[in-house]
Scaffold this active site. Structure first.
Site, PDB file in Angstrom:
ATOM      1  N   HIS A 285      31.428  33.408  41.553  1.00 12.61           N
ATOM      2  CA  HIS A 285      32.307  34.366  42.246  1.00 12.61           C
ATOM      3  C   HIS A 285      31.459  35.365  43.029  1.00 12.61           C
ATOM      4  O   HIS A 285      31.737  35.656  44.189  1.00 12.61           O
ATOM      5  CB  HIS A 285      33.180  35.075  41.199  1.00 12.61           C
ATOM      6  CG  HIS A 285      34.092  36.122  41.756  1.00 12.61           C
ATOM      7  ND1 HIS A 285      35.463  36.005  41.712  1.00 12.61           N
ATOM      8  CD2 HIS A 285      33.846  37.322  42.345  1.00 12.61           C
ATOM      9  CE1 HIS A 285      36.014  37.080  42.267  1.00 12.61           C
ATOM     10  NE2 HIS A 285      35.049  37.897  42.651  1.00 12.61           N
ATOM     11  N   GLU A 286      30.411  35.894  42.393  1.00 11.29           N
ATOM     12  CA  GLU A 286      29.568  36.899  43.049  1.00 11.29           C
ATOM     13  C   GLU A 286      28.743  36.300  44.184  1.00 11.29           C
ATOM     14  O   GLU A 286      28.602  36.903  45.240  1.00 11.29           O
ATOM     15  CB  GLU A 286      28.669  37.603  42.028  1.00 11.29           C
ATOM     16  CG  GLU A 286      29.433  38.370  40.964  1.00 11.29           C
ATOM     17  CD  GLU A 286      30.501  39.298  41.522  1.00 11.29           C
ATOM     18  OE1 GLU A 286      30.256  39.984  42.539  1.00 11.29           O
ATOM     19  OE2 GLU A 286      31.606  39.342  40.947  1.00 11.29           O
TER      20      GLU A 286
ATOM     21  N   HIS B 190      30.676  36.048  47.282  1.00 14.42           N
ATOM     22  CA  HIS B 190      30.731  37.293  48.060  1.00 14.42           C
ATOM     23  C   HIS B 190      29.549  37.390  49.033  1.00 14.42           C
ATOM     24  O   HIS B 190      29.693  37.920  50.135  1.00 14.42           O
ATOM     25  CB  HIS B 190      30.720  38.523  47.142  1.00 14.42           C
ATOM     26  CG  HIS B 190      32.064  38.890  46.611  1.00 14.42           C
ATOM     27  ND1 HIS B 190      33.151  39.163  47.416  1.00 14.42           N
ATOM     28  CD2 HIS B 190      32.499  39.045  45.345  1.00 14.42           C
ATOM     29  CE1 HIS B 190      34.193  39.469  46.672  1.00 14.42           C
ATOM     30  NE2 HIS B 190      33.823  39.399  45.403  1.00 14.42           N
TER      31      HIS B 190
ATOM     32  N   CYS C 221      39.457  40.413  41.462  1.00 15.16           N
ATOM     33  CA  CYS C 221      38.321  40.930  42.220  1.00 15.16           C
ATOM     34  C   CYS C 221      38.529  42.417  42.474  1.00 15.16           C
ATOM     35  O   CYS C 221      39.650  42.839  42.791  1.00 15.16           O
ATOM     36  CB  CYS C 221      38.229  40.165  43.544  1.00 15.16           C
ATOM     37  SG  CYS C 221      36.874  40.685  44.610  1.00 15.16           S
TER      38      CYS C 221
END
Length: 185
Positions: A155-156, A159, A112
């Site tokens: 993953h995004e 966030h 990341c």
């Protein structure tokens, strides 16, 4: 232009906050920021530009990573050598609307841009996802992704929900994997 100096690092409170929905129509600033995020990713994948600008390579960048607590993310997943990117877009208010029963994890783990250390272990995610989002033109989009692209999008989106990739790693046995989990090279 976004540089590594604009990316906040783990420990910053914005990375643990659930980001706010983007309202429409998008502001010029939101569109411009999305374009700059996408440009950062493209530049970070160009060896000469990355070295010149001191950029770490990335395939995704979420607005919270540049200290903007709003639900949008840029993705630029390169294709095979000489091929067009398999995914290159800015997603506003992305949402996973369905996913596979089968799970998957990257063979080499995940990294990341907001984490300046290696965190070993399998990050188990869904092998396939269907995502809805709004593009920069205000058009509703729906895409089905599998394997690497599905992992990048998850993953995004994490966030946007204040979740870091290492939250998914089994702390007692980081490389323990259940049967049937697809390992993505």
């Amino acid at each position: 232009m976004i540089t590594m100096d604009d990316i906040i690092r783990e420990g910053h409170p914005t990375l643990r906050r659930v980001a706010d929905e983007v309202t429409f129509p998008l502001s010029d600033e939101e569109i411009q920021t999305g374009e700059e995020m996408l440009t950062f990713l493209k530049n970070s994948q160009d060896p000469e530009l990355a070295e010149k600008l001191n950029l770490r390579g990335g395939v995704g960048l979420a607005a919270p990573q540049i200290n903007i607590s709003k639900r949008f993310t840029a993705l630029h997943v390169p294709g095979e050598e000489g091929q067009a990117p398999t995914l290159s877009t800015v997603m506003y208010n992305p949402k996973i609307i369905s996913h596979s029963v089968q799970d998957a994890a990257m063979a080499d783990g995940e990294g990341c841009l907001s984490v300046d250390r290696e965190v070993p272990g399998y990050v188990v995610r869904h092998a396939r996802v269907t995502v809805t989002y709004v593009d920069a033109k205000g058009q509703n989009q729906k895409i089905k992704l599998k394997g690497y692209e599905a992992i990048v999008v998850q993953h995004e989106i994490d966030h946007l929900n204040g979740v870091m990739f290492y939250d998914h790693i089994n702390t007692d046995a980081p490389f323990k994997i259940d049967r049937g989990v697809l390992i993505v090279e």
